[in-house]
Design an enzyme around this catalytic site. Sequence first.
Site, PDB file in Angstrom:
ATOM      1  N   VAL A  10       0.706  -1.321   0.045  1.00  0.00           N
ATOM      2  CA  VAL A  10       0.161   0.035   0.059  1.00  0.00           C
ATOM      3  C   VAL A  10       0.815   1.303   0.002  1.00  0.00           C
ATOM      4  O   VAL A  10       1.658   1.224   0.884  1.00  0.00           O
ATOM      5  CB  VAL A  10      -1.018   0.064   1.247  1.00  0.00           C
ATOM      6  N   ALA A  13       0.693   5.141   2.733  1.00  0.00           N
ATOM      7  CA  ALA A  13       0.375   4.486   3.999  1.00  0.00           C
ATOM      8  C   ALA A  13       0.470   5.292   5.039  1.00  0.00           C
ATOM      9  O   ALA A  13       0.172   4.763   6.211  1.00  0.00           O
ATOM     10  CB  ALA A  13       0.973   3.075   3.806  1.00  0.00           C
ATOM     11  N   TYR A 158      -4.744  18.384 -10.452  1.00  0.00           N
ATOM     12  CA  TYR A 158      -4.905  17.320  -9.774  1.00  0.00           C
ATOM     13  C   TYR A 158      -6.314  16.324 -10.480  1.00  0.00           C
ATOM     14  O   TYR A 158      -6.282  15.179 -10.580  1.00  0.00           O
ATOM     15  CB  TYR A 158      -5.731  17.567  -8.188  1.00  0.00           C
ATOM     16  N   ILE A 191     -13.420  13.419   1.524  1.00  0.00           N
ATOM     17  CA  ILE A 191     -13.397  12.539   2.547  1.00  0.00           C
ATOM     18  C   ILE A 191     -12.463  13.336   3.656  1.00  0.00           C
ATOM     19  O   ILE A 191     -11.432  14.104   3.441  1.00  0.00           O
ATOM     20  CB  ILE A 191     -12.440  11.437   2.081  1.00  0.00           C
TER      21      ILE A 191
END
Length: 248
Positions: A10, A13, A158, A191
Site C-alpha cells: 500500500v 500508507a 489534480y 473525505i
Amino acid sequence: MSLAGRLAFVTGAGSGIGRATCFGLAKEGAIVVAADKNFIAVQDTVDILPKSTSEHHLPIEVSVENLQDVENALNKTLNIFSRPPVVIVNAAGITRDNFISKLSESDFQQVLDVNLKGTFLILKTFANAMVQGQVQQGSIINIGSVVAKFGNIGQANYCASKAAVDLLTKVSSKEFGRMGIRVNTVLPGMIETQMIKSVPDKVKGKFLEMIPLGRFGQAEEIAQVITFLASDKSSYINGASIEVTGGL
C-alpha cells in the site's frame, strides 16, 4: 472477506486513506507492506496494525515517482517475504491547488509525477512481478477522485492526474486481466483526511450542500471498498470505477 496470509503493498500508507486501508487489510488477515515517503509516519501506521500471522508487517520508505525507489521497494519485499504482493493499493497522492492562470509549471508537474507517474510505476513494476511469480489471482486498486469526472476550480493538475489514473486503470485491466490480475479504481468524494484540510471552508460548504447524505466521508469507508476489491468477493470486477461519494 478473508485475506488471510495474502501479501499487500500500500502506497501513501502514512496517513489518510492509505493508513486506513492498511488497517482494513490487516484486520482481514493480510500481511501489509506499508509504503510512504515519510518513513516515521509509515512506521506509526505499522505499529497500530493488527497482527494475525507469524509474518510481520513491513514499513518501507519510497517516493513513488522515482523508479529506482520503486524497484528497491519491490526487491526488499521479495527479499523479506520471498514472494510478490498479490494486492497493490496506489493511495499515494498530493495536491498543489491554484487557478490555472496562477498555477506554476513546477506545481503542475509535481502533481502529475506523484499521482499519475507514481501510480504507473508501482502498477507496472509490481504487476510484472506478479506475472513473473506466476500469481494466479492478483488485485490492483488505484485511488482516483470523483472530481476527475466533472472538474473542480483550482485543481486542474489534480483533476487531470486523477482522470488519467482512471483511464490507466481501464487499459491495464485489459492487459493484465488475461493474466488473472484485476485492476480497478476507487473514486472517493469529499473525505475527512489531511488533504481536505487545505480546502477553504467556503468551498467545503458548497460541496456539503451537494451531498445527499449530508456529511463528508471517512477514510475507513474508502478502505472498506478497497478491502472488498482486494478480496475474492469481487472476483469478477475488473476495469471498474467505483464512486464512494455519499451521492455527490
